[in-house]
Design an enzyme around this catalytic site. Structure first.
Site: not given
Length: 331
Positions: A133, A207, A275
């Protein structure tokens, strides 16, 4: 024989038997992908990558792996994978190179570093598939860099956690050339279900949208648990009751029982989720979007990191809500 044709035929002799460009098209060969004609490279053998790569090995593919911590690749080596000393070395021995690492900076290093990165060692017609990701803009940059050396790049982050990876039931969000994605389906199908989302970067956008949805769903789950506990309900019965109704969700299925057992082992690290949510917020700022649920969830997950709990799984969000309310679940 024309010079251009001689060069093309010469290249086809030394190139992989898998991906070949025609002189008039950037599409890839229509030869079906199978273990006999496709060598796989794998970069990143952590919680997710180890299981995902294992499915390819069990299907009979020849796999070369790289991981900074060699011990984390040992299971795959025991299954027959070969170990390389750099991403470049992995790519030099592979037709398709998968990567699933921690942060965008890691992606840039393992794929684009001019000295050790995978792209520097990939043969013409080879394919990079980044399943980390990461930032949509980085996915677009990787695709442009790959195209400039007659290679391909697909961004294909996944959702489903460690159980999805182990069971080959991941949801895969793919961005890039549609023909290339379709050609890779025999590989993707071993790990889960591929969903083609559009051009380069669109897999990452999908995503990130997934992570936004999960963040609020996880927050709702742990708030519901805290509420049920404080009201005197049997929390286990409460979760069983709501799981079959409108409040049922993958988060309950995957993490409800783990929270009950105080099992905070990572299927997906808090550090990595922080993150991801940070990238989501950056994209929202760029697009002029206000998503308050996302911002709140990110702050609560940041509090876990501040308490030294970044290496726990995302279900550890319950700890943040316990501290906020000065309660401790006695489950």
């Amino acid at each position: 024989m024309p010079l251009l044709l001689r060069r093309y035929l010469s290249h086809s002799v030394v190139s992989s038997s898998f991906f070949r460009r025609s002189m008039a098209s950037s599409s890839i060969s229509s030869d079906p992908i199978k273990p006999s004609n496709t060598k796989i490279g794998w970069i990143g053998t952590g919680v997710m990558g180890r299981s995902m790569c294992g499915h390819l090995i069990r299907a009979g593919y020849s796999v070369t792996v790289f991981n900074r911590t060699i011990s984390k690749a040992q299971t795959l080596l025991d299954m027959g994978a070969k170990l390389a000393d750099s991403p470049r070395s992995v790519a030099a021995q592979s037709d398709v190179v998968f990567s699933i690492v921690g942060y965008p900076s890691d992606v840039r290093h393992v794929l684009l570093d001019p000295n050790s990165g995978a792209l520097s060692g990939l043969r013409k017609g080879g394919v990079l598939v980044d399943m980390t990701t990461s930032e949509p803009s980085l996915a677009e940059e990787i695709a442009k860099s790959a195209s400039s050396v007659n290679c391909f790049s697909i961004d294909a982050p996944v959702s489903g956690g460690d159980l999805g990876a182990k069971n080959g039931k991941l949801s895969i969000f793919a961005g890039g050339d549609g023909t290339t994605v379709k050609r890779l389906d025999p590989l993707f199908s071993l790990m889960g279900k591929v969903n083609f989302m559009g051009t380069s970067g669109k897999g990452q956008f999908a995503k990130l949208g997934n992570q936004i949805t999960i963040a609020s769903t996880m927050l709702g789950l742990v708030e519901g648990i805290i509420y049920a506990h404080k009201s005197g309900l049997d929390v286990k019965k409460f979760l069983e009751a709501i799981s079959t109704g409108a409040a049922g969700s993958k988060s309950i299925d995957l993490y409800g029982d783990r929270i009950m057992k105080r099992d905070f082992d990572p299927g997906f690290y808090v550090n990595h989720f922080v993150k991801d949510l940070g990238i989501c917020l950056n994209e929202c700022q760029r697009m002029g979007l206000a998503l308050p649920g996302l911002a709140l969830a990110q702050q609560l997950y940041l509090s876990l990191k501040a308490h030294g709990e970044g290496d726990l799984g995302t279900q550890a969000l319950i700890l943040s809500l316990e501290r906020l309310n000065n309660v401790s679940l006695d489950l």
